[in-house]
Write an enzyme that holds these catalytic residues in place. Structure first.
Site, PDB file in Angstrom:
ATOM      1  N   PHE A  54       1.035  -1.134  -0.087  1.00  0.00           N
ATOM      2  CA  PHE A  54      -0.146  -0.025  -0.166  1.00  0.00           C
ATOM      3  C   PHE A  54       0.888   1.201   0.051  1.00  0.00           C
ATOM      4  O   PHE A  54       0.339   2.160  -0.709  1.00  0.00           O
ATOM      5  CB  PHE A  54      -0.950  -0.229   1.327  1.00  0.00           C
ATOM      6  CG  PHE A  54      -1.920   1.000   1.267  1.00  0.00           C
ATOM      7  CD1 PHE A  54      -3.173   0.617   0.638  1.00  0.00           C
ATOM      8  CD2 PHE A  54      -1.978   2.253   1.621  1.00  0.00           C
ATOM      9  CE1 PHE A  54      -4.267   1.747   0.505  1.00  0.00           C
ATOM     10  CE2 PHE A  54      -2.966   2.956   1.604  1.00  0.00           C
ATOM     11  CZ  PHE A  54      -4.061   3.007   1.079  1.00  0.00           C
ATOM     12  N   GLU A  55       1.934   1.035   0.620  1.00  0.00           N
ATOM     13  CA  GLU A  55       2.815   2.256   0.827  1.00  0.00           C
ATOM     14  C   GLU A  55       3.719   2.633  -0.515  1.00  0.00           C
ATOM     15  O   GLU A  55       4.506   3.623  -0.525  1.00  0.00           O
ATOM     16  CB  GLU A  55       3.687   2.103   1.902  1.00  0.00           C
ATOM     17  CG  GLU A  55       3.178   2.327   3.313  1.00  0.00           C
ATOM     18  CD  GLU A  55       2.212   1.276   3.698  1.00  0.00           C
ATOM     19  OE1 GLU A  55       1.277   1.207   4.262  1.00  0.00           O
ATOM     20  OE2 GLU A  55       2.567   0.230   3.383  1.00  0.00           O
ATOM     21  N   CYS A  82       4.668  -8.404  -2.796  1.00  0.00           N
ATOM     22  CA  CYS A  82       4.104  -9.695  -2.657  1.00  0.00           C
ATOM     23  C   CYS A  82       2.720  -9.649  -1.888  1.00  0.00           C
ATOM     24  O   CYS A  82       2.972  -9.311  -0.775  1.00  0.00           O
ATOM     25  CB  CYS A  82       4.683 -10.790  -2.497  1.00  0.00           C
ATOM     26  SG  CYS A  82       3.972 -12.427  -2.652  1.00  0.00           S
ATOM     27  N   VAL A  83       1.466  -9.619  -2.393  1.00  0.00           N
ATOM     28  CA  VAL A  83       0.359  -9.560  -1.770  1.00  0.00           C
ATOM     29  C   VAL A  83      -0.398 -10.939  -1.776  1.00  0.00           C
ATOM     30  O   VAL A  83      -0.660 -11.327  -3.087  1.00  0.00           O
ATOM     31  CB  VAL A  83      -0.545  -8.660  -2.143  1.00  0.00           C
ATOM     32  CG1 VAL A  83      -1.925  -8.592  -1.335  1.00  0.00           C
ATOM     33  CG2 VAL A  83       0.043  -7.202  -2.205  1.00  0.00           C
ATOM     34  N   HIS A  90      -9.217  -7.663   2.419  1.00  0.00           N
ATOM     35  CA  HIS A  90      -8.177  -6.859   2.708  1.00  0.00           C
ATOM     36  C   HIS A  90      -7.237  -7.031   1.472  1.00  0.00           C
ATOM     37  O   HIS A  90      -6.660  -6.227   0.715  1.00  0.00           O
ATOM     38  CB  HIS A  90      -7.238  -7.119   3.842  1.00  0.00           C
ATOM     39  CG  HIS A  90      -5.896  -6.293   4.092  1.00  0.00           C
ATOM     40  ND1 HIS A  90      -5.880  -5.236   4.524  1.00  0.00           N
ATOM     41  CD2 HIS A  90      -4.692  -6.754   3.795  1.00  0.00           C
ATOM     42  CE1 HIS A  90      -4.972  -4.687   4.468  1.00  0.00           C
ATOM     43  NE2 HIS A  90      -4.035  -5.857   4.022  1.00  0.00           N
ATOM     44  N   PHE A 115       5.416  -2.366 -12.402  1.00  0.00           N
ATOM     45  CA  PHE A 115       4.871  -2.860 -11.640  1.00  0.00           C
ATOM     46  C   PHE A 115       5.234  -4.382 -11.394  1.00  0.00           C
ATOM     47  O   PHE A 115       5.122  -4.979 -12.298  1.00  0.00           O
ATOM     48  CB  PHE A 115       3.260  -3.165 -12.371  1.00  0.00           C
ATOM     49  CG  PHE A 115       2.108  -3.617 -11.245  1.00  0.00           C
ATOM     50  CD1 PHE A 115       1.565  -2.640 -10.508  1.00  0.00           C
ATOM     51  CD2 PHE A 115       1.843  -4.922 -11.139  1.00  0.00           C
ATOM     52  CE1 PHE A 115       0.607  -3.230  -9.533  1.00  0.00           C
ATOM     53  CE2 PHE A 115       1.213  -5.554 -10.482  1.00  0.00           C
ATOM     54  CZ  PHE A 115       0.382  -4.462  -9.452  1.00  0.00           C
ATOM     55  N   ARG A 129       6.746 -17.901  -9.498  1.00  0.00           N
ATOM     56  CA  ARG A 129       7.171 -16.431 -10.246  1.00  0.00           C
ATOM     57  C   ARG A 129       8.507 -16.144  -9.757  1.00  0.00           C
ATOM     58  O   ARG A 129       8.808 -14.967 -10.211  1.00  0.00           O
ATOM     59  CB  ARG A 129       5.984 -15.643 -10.006  1.00  0.00           C
ATOM     60  CG  ARG A 129       4.769 -15.977 -10.853  1.00  0.00           C
ATOM     61  CD  ARG A 129       3.548 -15.347  -9.967  1.00  0.00           C
ATOM     62  NE  ARG A 129       2.468 -15.797 -10.975  1.00  0.00           N
ATOM     63  CZ  ARG A 129       1.784 -16.956 -11.107  1.00  0.00           C
ATOM     64  NH1 ARG A 129       2.180 -17.858 -10.085  1.00  0.00           N
ATOM     65  NH2 ARG A 129       0.899 -17.189 -11.708  1.00  0.00           N
TER      66      ARG A 129
END
Length: 157
Positions: A54-55, A82-83, A90, A115, A129
């Site tokens: 997010f930052e 990595c999310v 969330h 990105f 990945r």
């Protein structure tokens, strides 16, 4: 990823912004990026860590603003994170916010923001990945950054 069009970029500068969250993944994304940049003899590389995905847009924008007029502005910025999907929405909010933020930076800043955020359902998809069946996304991000720097130079920007 095809590396055609990457010629004589040794003087290029690349900044990597990466997250603390899921550091086993993000550290390998950064390492793959560094290996690729070294292969192309890119020595002007800086790295900065932020708490989470997010930052990342904020950090990229602040770096750009802080380096205006200093001669330290990069030819490209790469955002790594990595999310991993959890049990709550969330994941969706963070992925949407970081995607929108990076897109906005690409429209506002005069340099590309690459990105490099993995948005995955589980750790196995992230591992796949990092040199597995889906390639190495850190290496691919470095190639993308160099191609975009070459693109801008070819335009005379």
């Amino acid at each position: 990823m095809n590396d055609a069009g990457i010629l004589h970029l040794e003087d290029a500068s690349v900044v990597m912004m990466y997250t603390e969250w899921n550091d086993a993944v993000t550290n390998e994304l950064v390492a793959g990026c560094e290996r690729t940049l070294e292969r192309y003899k890119i020595s002007r590389v800086s790295k900065y860590q932020v708490p989470g995905a997010f930052e990342l847009p904020f950090a990229c924008k602040q770096y750009w603003e802080a380096t205006k007029g200093t001669g330290r502005q990069p030819g490209a910025i790469i955002a790594f994170g990595c999310v991993i999907r959890g049990e709550t929405p969330h994941f969706d909010y963070v992925c949407d916010a970081v995607t929108t933020g990076i897109t906005q930076l690409n429209l506002e800043l005069p340099v590309p923001v690459i990105f490099g955020i993995l948005t995955v359902d589980n750790m196995q998809q992230a591992t796949d990945r990092l040199g597995g069946p889906h390639g190495h996304k850190g290496e691919e991000a470095a190639i993308t950054a160099l191609k975009m720097i070459a693109f801008q130079r070819n335009l005379g920007v």
